[in-house]
Design an enzyme around this catalytic site. Structure first.
Site, PDB file in Angstrom:
ATOM      1  N   ASN A   1       1.335   5.208   3.350  1.00 18.77           N
ATOM      2  CA  ASN A   1       1.748   3.951   2.519  1.00 18.77           C
ATOM      3  C   ASN A   1       2.597   4.152   1.725  1.00 18.77           C
ATOM      4  O   ASN A   1       2.750   5.035   0.890  1.00 18.77           O
ATOM      5  CB  ASN A   1       0.430   3.653   1.481  1.00 18.77           C
ATOM      6  CG  ASN A   1       0.773   2.462   0.624  1.00 18.77           C
ATOM      7  OD1 ASN A   1       0.503   1.372   1.161  1.00 18.77           O
ATOM      8  ND2 ASN A   1       0.707   2.803  -0.596  1.00 18.77           N
ATOM      9  N   GLU A   2       3.644   3.141   1.559  1.00 16.32           N
ATOM     10  CA  GLU A   2       4.962   3.216   0.792  1.00 16.32           C
ATOM     11  C   GLU A   2       5.737   4.657   0.980  1.00 16.32           C
ATOM     12  O   GLU A   2       5.897   5.277  -0.096  1.00 16.32           O
ATOM     13  CB  GLU A   2       4.512   2.982  -0.643  1.00 16.32           C
ATOM     14  CG  GLU A   2       3.849   1.470  -0.764  1.00 16.32           C
ATOM     15  CD  GLU A   2       3.499   1.260  -2.167  1.00 16.32           C
ATOM     16  OE1 GLU A   2       3.816   2.061  -2.954  1.00 16.32           O
ATOM     17  OE2 GLU A   2       3.102   0.020  -2.438  1.00 16.32           O
TER      18      GLU A   2
END
Length: 823
Positions: free
Chosen positions: A428-429
């Site tokens: 994520n990210e």
């Protein structure tokens, strides 16, 4: 093929045992009571042991009694005045081991502990683990026998065995997740710890594959077992029974003369016309396995489901051959008063509330979550994206990578058999730097490719995914870009065009994370008045610094009022647009519940990400009912504004009244007078056409909405005051209190101008303190459970538990402090 012989060379061993399998209750004991906790570290393990003995006089340092699950950061994660604790902490208890199996093994099972854990029996270290979210186990059999054979241990503990556990959530850039993540990296035994009794030979894990052909008429069940066999037993029998969702026996088979070493393929069974698992009908089959050897017998059960899913290229998602729009949300493991240490009862409440809201999909962000959650998703019919906590910061060294590989392997192996899971999230990210001096996209791409290949080797039946890392979007099967239309960038009317543009850039598009913050109980007559500077069509992604309340480009997250009035409109627009996007696989609103974060100390509720549909204590916000009105079938109706006690405007000024309902038509009454019947039309914004302009009278007004759906009548009503008096700047604090029973007093503070007129748009920060025989019910991370909180329409409140006279101090900058007496 000749299989290797497995020997136990040391007592220090961690195992991957089947947490998802149902081991009989007599062989599985939750260790919830009689624990003690010490915040901080010890000089040696002997310091934990010496004072644990009954009647010991060496009671320093002081331990506090706790029950499990328990989190270091139950309160300080949302304490407005401190950084949350990151460091070591110790737990201890005494075990009374009564293993019924001759030569049996005694196992400690950890459903998750944060973040680095060491386990001791008496003074012997028996296991350790790094990673706060995957399941792991330790065989304590030999260490228990050694402790019981020690005369000093027997004498001190009367035949019981001391168990001591050190947890540590200290900051460590060589461990995932990053401390730059927008959530707390919690510490403690915040999931259940179980004592398991097993025979000398037992099942270690199962891999149950349930492929369904595209015709949906033919399926298979392939059974692979792993065994825990420390005594090197060479022969075993497995008896297997499969029952359909109605409890009817489908097949019964026995495998004899098994060599129970390593992975063993047991059965490959053809299933004709399977009863398919879906959100509408989550049909679960039961597998019962009985292992028989000369060492004893063990019976465990697993549940499985048969389903066929497909992400169509540049098109929608299909389940069992039909298009299914994924209607989703997200879950963080976080709750008021306990942080990550949610009980099973709290988990059940939360997932059932999600289902009641109408979801059929959930992303478990941003880490492997409790197997209890996965079982609930299986049972309630909720499709799952589950991911490892490779979240923000960049990419560390080999220790860092090894942990990521291990956690991905554990997540897939431990949760493989859940039919609800369709996506394995790899990160994520990952485009977010700053844990390390250098940030190399090529290195992140290479490691993402490695994880993607590993996931497909471990589980070819599912697909991989990531969110927000454009330079890796071609690696995984399903990609979610950053689209925050109307919050971090652009206006919410940009949502559809932006999504369509992003959909064309990847083969399989799925939009997870959208929405915006709302301060519960804050409402506005015109939530758009400060948003005129936000350009249309300027993009909808989140960029560096957009989460900050200062600086950067014009955006709702900085310039908006954070009212529920704005968020219901934003969500309403997204949901009505999704109904017109035939190519859309689905979306997941971020998140279902407000949660704590160390990155947002200046929020209206300090240290809380307030994007939830509900508050951190399960209190529903108004937006919950917007989702219900689009996503549920059971008749519902809700007038917007249950927590908006006073509206304002000029005399005879028509005010917008919104009703959220899934009924075909709604009639609204104001003070007993019909305002007409409106027909529901999802494309008639806002509230799907169920909006009126009505005149409210000064003072109290009664609103009632009625509807009928499928011959079932539903109604909703609220009482709301209307204020025409205009106010000036906040100059005073008016305090009132209300008893709520059980010695609980609710204290309310209202900002008024110098004439005493309530300031209904004030957003000042209010601070509460208490002195005397009472305590504030604070550090809950809610709009009514923080001693420092921004007002909602000029009001703030908190509860106090009072045993005798006490004083509550209420303070706001620039306004005279009030000392209020309560009993």
């Amino acid at each position: 093929m000749k299989r290797p012989i497995i020997y136990i060379l040391t007592a220090l061993i961690t195992l991957a045992l089947p947490a998802s399998a149902r081991i009989p209750a007599s062989q599985r004991i939750r260790l919830t009571n009689q624990w003690e906790y010490l915040k901080g570290d010890l000089g040696s393990i002997w310091e934990a042991v010496r004072a644990a003995a009954p009647g010991s006089s060496e009671a320093v340092p002081i331990w506090q009694p706790v029950t499990l699950p328990h989190c270091f950061n139950a309160e300080d994660a949302v304490d407005p005045d401190v950084n949350y604790y990151q460091g070591p902490g110790w737990y201890r208890t005494l075990l009374d081991i009564q293993n019924p199996a001759a030569n049996g093994r005694t196992i400690l099972e950890f459903e998750g502990a944060g973040q680095k854990t060491e386990v001791y029996i008496y003074t012997q270290k028996v296991g350790s683990h790094t990673g706060g979210y995957d399941e792991w186990s330790v065989d304590i059999t030999d260490a228990v026998q050694q402790a019981l054979s020690n005369p000093d241990c027997r004498k001190r503990f009367n035949g019981k065995v001391p168990l001591s556990i050190r947890c540590d959530n200290s900051r460590d850039t060589e461990m995932i997740p990053s401390d730059l993540s927008d959530f707390n990296v919690y510490g403690g035994l915040y999931r259940y710890v179980n004592l398991i009794y097993q025979p000398a030979l037992s099942f270690s894990s199962f891999k149950l594959e349930t492929p369904v052909q595209k015709d949906l008429k033919n399926a298979a069940l392939k059974v692979q077992a792993n065994f825990y066999n420390p005594n090197d037993t060479r022969q075993a029998t497995v008896h297997f029974t499969l029952k359909d969702p109605n409890g009817k026996k489908v097949t019964e088979q026995t495998a004899t003369d098994i060599l129970p070493l390593g992975e063993v393929q047991l059965f490959d069974i053809a299933i004709k016309n399977p009863m398919l698992w879906s959100p509408e009908q989550p049909q679960l089959y039961t597998c019962e396995f009985t292992l028989k050897t000369t060492e004893g017998e063990q019976t465990v059960t697993e549940q499985i489901g048969f389903r066929h899913f497909e992400f169509v290229d540049y098109g929608p998602f299909k389940l069992n051959g039909k298009r299914l729009l994924l209607k989703g949300t997200h879950r963080h493991e976080d709750h008021a008063g306990v942080a990550a240490a949610m009980t099973e009862e709290q988990m059940v409440t939360e997932i059932k509330m999600m289902k009641e809201m109408g979801i059929n999909f959930i992303r478990l962000g941003h880490y492997q979550q409790s197997d209890i959650i996965l079982r609930l998703c299986d049972e309630l019919g909720i499709l799952v994206w589950e991911e490892i906590p490779w979240c923000r910061g960049g990419l560390g060294g080999e220790t860092y990578k090894a942990q990521a590989r291990r956690m991905l392997t554990n997540m897939i192996n431990q949760h493989h058999n859940h039919p609800s899971v369709i996506l394995w999230g790899l990160g994520n990210e990952n485009d977010w730097p700053n844990d390390f001096p250098t940030f190399e996209q090529s290195q992140i791409r290479a490691f993402m490719k490695e994880l993607n290949d590993l996931a497909h080797r471990l589980d070819p039946s599912r697909v991989t995914s990531i969110r927000r890392c454009d330079f890796c979007k071609d690696i995984v099967d399903v990609y979610s870009p950053s689209i925050w239309a109307g919050w971090y960038r652009g206006q919410f009317t940009d949502y559809k065009s932006t999504s369509e543009k992003e959909m064309k850039r990847v083969k399989h598009f799925l939009h997870v994370e959208w929405g915006g913050d709302s301060h519960a109980r804050r409402h506005a007559e015109d939530p758009f008045k400060s948003l005129g500077g936000i350009p249309v069509g300027a993009g909808a992604d989140e960029r560096a610094g957009d989460f900050s309340l200062v600086g950067g480009d014009a955006r709702a997250s900085r310039d908006g009022d954070w009212s529920e009035s704005y968020i219901v409109k934003l969500v309403d627009w997204h949901l009505k647009e999704q109904e017109t996007m035939s190519w859309l696989t689905g979306t997941a609103y971020w998140p279902f519940k407000d949660f704590s974060t160390p990155l947002r100390p200046e929020n209206p509720v300090p240290y809380v990400n307030q994007k939830g549909v509900i508050e951190r204590d399960f209190t529903r916000k108004e937006v919950f009912y917007v989702f219900q009105s689009y996503w549920t079938e059971k008749p519902m109706i809700h007038i917007y504004g249950h927590t908006w006690p006073t509206r304002w405007g000029t005399e005879n000024e028509p005010k917008e009244i919104l009703v959220y309902s899934n009924c075909p038509a709604v009639e609204l009454f104001v003070n007993g007078v019909s305002q007409g019947v409106k027909q529901r039309n999802s494309q008639d914004f806002p509230a799907a056409g169920l909006h009126w302009k009505s005149v409210l009278r000064e003072g109290e007004n009664h609103l009632k909405a009625v509807a009928v759906k499928s011959k079932e009548a539903v109604s909703d009503e609220i009482t709301v005051a209307y204020q025409t008096a205009q106010w000036g700047e906040p100059k005073q604090l008016k305090i009132a209190s209300y008893p709520e029973g059980n010695n609980i007093i609710r204290v309310e503070a209202q900002l008024t101008d110098e004439k005493g007129i309530p300031c209904l748009d004030a957003a000042n920060l209010i601070s509460f303190e208490i002195a005397g025989d009472g305590k504030l019910l604070q550090n809950l991370g809610t709009s009514t459970g923080s001693r420092k909180v921004q007002t909602y329409n000029g009001k703030a409140m908190i509860r106090a538990q009072v045993t005798d006279a006490c004083y509550v101090s209420v303070q706001s900058d620039g306004i005279k402090t009030v000392l209020y007496s309560i009993k």
